[in-house]
Design an enzyme around this catalytic site. Structure first.
Site, mmCIF file in Angstrom:
data_model
loop_
_atom_site.group_PDB
_atom_site.id
_atom_site.type_symbol
_atom_site.label_atom_id
_atom_site.label_comp_id
_atom_site.label_asym_id
_atom_site.label_seq_id
_atom_site.Cartn_x
_atom_site.Cartn_y
_atom_site.Cartn_z
ATOM 1 N N GLU A 1 -5.442 -15.682 24.612
ATOM 2 C CA GLU A 1 -5.803 -15.466 26.016
ATOM 3 C C GLU A 1 -6.961 -14.492 26.117
ATOM 4 O O GLU A 1 -7.869 -14.675 26.922
ATOM 5 C CB GLU A 1 -4.596 -14.928 26.796
ATOM 6 C CG GLU A 1 -4.804 -14.881 28.314
ATOM 7 C CD GLU A 1 -5.374 -13.561 28.833
ATOM 8 O OE1 GLU A 1 -5.643 -13.482 30.033
ATOM 9 O OE2 GLU A 1 -5.579 -12.611 28.051
ATOM 10 N N GLU A 2 -6.935 -13.467 25.283
ATOM 11 C CA GLU A 2 -7.951 -12.416 25.379
ATOM 12 C C GLU A 2 -9.344 -12.911 24.966
ATOM 13 O O GLU A 2 -10.328 -12.224 25.180
ATOM 14 C CB GLU A 2 -7.545 -11.192 24.541
ATOM 15 C CG GLU A 2 -6.217 -10.555 24.947
ATOM 16 C CD GLU A 2 -6.282 -9.792 26.267
ATOM 17 O OE1 GLU A 2 -7.308 -9.875 26.960
ATOM 18 O OE2 GLU A 2 -5.281 -9.133 26.595
ATOM 19 N N HIS B 1 -6.219 -2.457 27.536
ATOM 20 C CA HIS B 1 -7.137 -2.895 26.479
ATOM 21 C C HIS B 1 -7.529 -1.763 25.532
ATOM 22 O O HIS B 1 -8.607 -1.791 24.949
ATOM 23 C CB HIS B 1 -8.386 -3.563 27.072
ATOM 24 C CG HIS B 1 -8.092 -4.966 27.517
ATOM 25 N ND1 HIS B 1 -9.039 -5.809 28.014
ATOM 26 C CD2 HIS B 1 -6.935 -5.669 27.521
ATOM 27 C CE1 HIS B 1 -8.479 -6.974 28.312
ATOM 28 N NE2 HIS B 1 -7.202 -6.909 28.026
HETATM 29 ZN ZN LIG Z 1 -3.145 -10.015 29.574
#
Ligand SMILES: [Zn+2]
Ligand SMILES: *[C@@H]1O[C@H](CO)[C@@H](O)[C@H](O)[C@H]1NC(C)=O
Ligand SMILES: *[C@@H]1O[C@H](CO)[C@@H](O)[C@H](O)[C@H]1NC(C)=O
Ligand SMILES: *[C@@H]1O[C@H](CO)[C@@H](O)[C@H](O)[C@H]1NC(C)=O
Ligand SMILES: *[C@@H]1O[C@H](CO)[C@@H](O)[C@H](O)[C@H]1NC(C)=O
Ligand SMILES: *[C@@H]1O[C@H](CO)[C@@H](O)[C@H](O)[C@H]1NC(C)=O
Ligand SMILES: *[C@@H]1O[C@H](CO)[C@@H](O)[C@H](O)[C@H]1NC(C)=O
Ligand SMILES: *[C@@H]1O[C@H](CO)[C@@H](O)[C@H](O)[C@H]1NC(C)=O
Ligand SMILES: *[C@@H]1O[C@H](CO)[C@@H](O)[C@H](O)[C@H]1NC(C)=O
Length: 515
Positions: A307-308, A440
């Site tokens: 996803e990232e 993050h």
């Molecule tokens: Zn996420």
């Protein structure tokens, strides 16, 4: 509070895959013996335990610790995560489980930037090319979204561009086309690194990201005359195999399926225990609790990889069932709804619910998404708890489901955006501080979870899962209409970057994929 990891790691390398049964609840056994009962919200909620959530989170932390501190796409930490999910679900005997491999380009880089001889901290943008350049810095007009924003003398120079309105990819492509030898994009919100992904390969200038403060300081220097900079990007690029984990209850109507999930990968910078270990484990704990019950509708779990890097796993999955990769699209219409959980335990949280009916942000999901939103709202309201709408900004895995016309919803407790005074009044916590200050970053660890929100939101997941596992009343079947992406997307991007109150609703991908 510390919990004993529920996987003993006596012989770490092998034992971590040898998933022991979940400590509590005992999977696949009805409460108090006897035949299983049809699932109810009340009983499923009762089976959700904070200890189980934290034990699962600790397991993900351990996978990161044993693999260089992260669980990023294609890494050992991510491999361990997906294998463990696969084994844990398979052992219940309640689900058919498979790992869906897909290959995507991985990039990572060491970078450096010096301005007038001084080192300036900067960030890599995923998919950015390698390059070394020493040249003067040229300020780009407006936001660099248009070729005409680039001055004629940018040729051979390093283009300095503000974040905003259009994607990093567009800015960086424009810089290359204008003849720039490099590009620097600086943030348009305070005190935040600018990192993220260009979304895929392209014809880009070598590029790095700066904070708004560093960008402004560079602009001030430019006001005094020519500024020399050296920009260096050393990127590795390799195709990596990566996995989605898909599981479907053996029981229930397989033509009327509820799907729920979240992403299993972290960013490279840290272990990703809130983003999105929380959604991963919240989904898993609910799925394990469900094994004590009978279902009318089948329940499918989607644990997404990569996803990232741009929601790659969920998009790959949808393409694999909608005919894009061969076959036909009949599989898509079996999915009656999708529920997404990407960050559900942010330390300075809001209780955010995706705006399925479009009442808050004028961007709704397919018909039925309104009911999904209402059902989530009711869960909090019956407990006397506040909630706020969260924008479908298309920056998490639900985007692929919206594109395929599948009614969608979910929960989101917030990322890097600062908490407003009003939100602090509603939810407590600290106004003026990020909803997740470790978003993050390396510090997104087991200590980066709000335990009350984690338990509450997982109970909320259980509430909706129990409801749709029994009935689809109020949620019409998606008709397979693929939503036009470009028009809605650009409208949305205009809104998101236009600033304003909807900022609190930016999901985990904010600052990452698009702008
Ligand atoms: Zn996420
Ligand atoms: C992760 O799994 C992939 C696919 O099986 C494999 O190619 C890769 O080497 C593994 N990575 C690590 C670091 O173990
Ligand atoms: C930016 O990231 C670095 C690590 O790369 C970190 O040390 C620093 O605190 C971050 N800055 C902000 C403003 O978040
Ligand atoms: C601009 O130049 C003046 C005079 O040399 C100096 O005092 C000032 O600090 C400079 N400003 C920046 C931002 O470099
Ligand atoms: C990755 O795979 C694609 C498709 O097979 C191929 O075109 C590309 O050259 C590969 N890239 C690298 C860096 O190996
Ligand atoms: C679509 O694929 C399914 C198997 O996935 C098959 O049973 C069905 O006949 C196909 N339908 C059409 C219209 O090709
Ligand atoms: C809502 O969005 C639609 C386009 O999807 C637009 O036509 C309409 O004017 C918008 N309404 C408001 C109140 O912004
Ligand atoms: C499918 O549903 C959308 C709204 O979700 C509607 O606009 C469209 O007309 C429908 N298409 C068909 C063929 O029913
Ligand atoms: C299949 O899903 C992908 C990913 O959401 C989407 O881009 C594509 O338009 C869909 N294709 C069809 C034929 O439905």
């Amino acid at each position: 509070m510390r919990f004993v990891p529920f996987i003993a790691l006596a012989a770490p390398a092998l034992a971590q895959y040898n998933a022991k049964p979940w400590p509590s609840p005992t999977p696949n056994k009805p409460e108090g013996g006897g035949p299983k009962k049809l699932v109810s919200a009340k009983e499923l909620i009762k089976a959700i335990k904070l200890d189980d959530l934290l034990a699962g989170s600790q397991q993900l932390q351990t996978f990161a610790d044993e693999n260089g501190g992260n669980r990023a796409f294609g890494s050992g930490g991510h491999n361990a995560t997906t294998e463990w999910l696969y084994q844990t679900l398979k052992k219940t005997g309640y689900y058919d489980v498979y790992k869906q491999p897909f290959v995507e380009l991985f990039t990572a880089a060491t970078i450096s930037l010096t301005v007038a001889g001084e080192v300036v901290p900067a960030e890599y943008l995923t998919y950015g090319p390698s390059g070394q350049v020493t040249a003067s810095v040229a300020k780009v007009n407006n936001l660099g979204c248009d070729a005409s924003d680039f001055p004629a003398d940018v040729t051979g120079q390093i283009a300095l561009i503000s974040r905003g309105t259009c994607t990093f990819a567009i800015k960086t492509t424009n810089a290359k086309a204008a003849g720039a030898a490099g590009a620097i994009i600086y943030n348009n919100v305070p005190l935040q690194n600018l990192s993220g992904t260009l979304g895929g390969e392209g014809d880009y200038a070598p590029v790095v990201g700066l904070t708004q403060e560093a960008g402004n300081s560079l602009l001030a220097k430019l006001g005094n005359g020519t500024v020399e900079a050296t920009l260096s990007v050393n990127a590795i690029r390799e195709n990596r195999t990566n996995y989605n984990v898909i599981a479907e209850s053996k029981q229930g109507d397989h033509n009327n399926v509820l799907m729920l999930g979240g992403h299993t990968d972290s960013v490279f910078a840290g272990p990703g225990i809130n983003d999105d270990g929380s959604g991963t484990i919240g989904t898993l704990v609910t799925a394990l609790a469900l094994t004590k019950f009978k279902l009318k509708n089948a329940v499918r779990l989607g644990f997404w990889g990569a996803e990232e890097f741009g929601k790659l796993g969920s998009f790959y999955y949808l393409k694999s069932i909608n005919g894009t990769l061969g076959g036909n699209s009949t599989e898509v219409s079996k999915l009656r709804a999708y529920l997404n959980f990407d960050m559900i335990a942010s330390p300075n949280y809001v209780l955010g619910i995706y705006d399925g009916d479009g009442s808050a942000f004028n961007f709704s999901g397919p018909t039925g998404s309104d009911t999904i939103e209402k059902d989530f709202e009711l869960f909090y309201e019956t407990r006397g708890l506040p909630h706020v709408p969260a924008l479908f900004s298309l920056r998490s895995d639900y985007a692929a489901f919206l594109e395929n016309g599948i009614p969608s919803g979910g929960l989101f407790t917030g990322a890097e955006v600062l908490k407003t005074e009003q939100e602090a009044l509603l939810f407590g916590g600290e106004a003026g501080q990020p909803l997740d200050a470790c978003y993050h970053q390396k510090c997104d660890t087991i200590d980066n979870l709000a335990h009350d929100a984690y338990l509450l939101n997982t109970q909320s997941i259980a509430n909706s899962v129990a409801k749709y596992a029994v009935s689809w009343e109020g949620i019409p079947r998606g008709n397979g209409t693929v939503r036009k992406r470009s028009a809605e997307m650009s409208l949305l991007m205009g809104r998101v970057d236009g600033g304003g109150h909807e900022h609190h609703a930016q999901p985990c991908g904010a600052g990452k994929n698009e702008m």
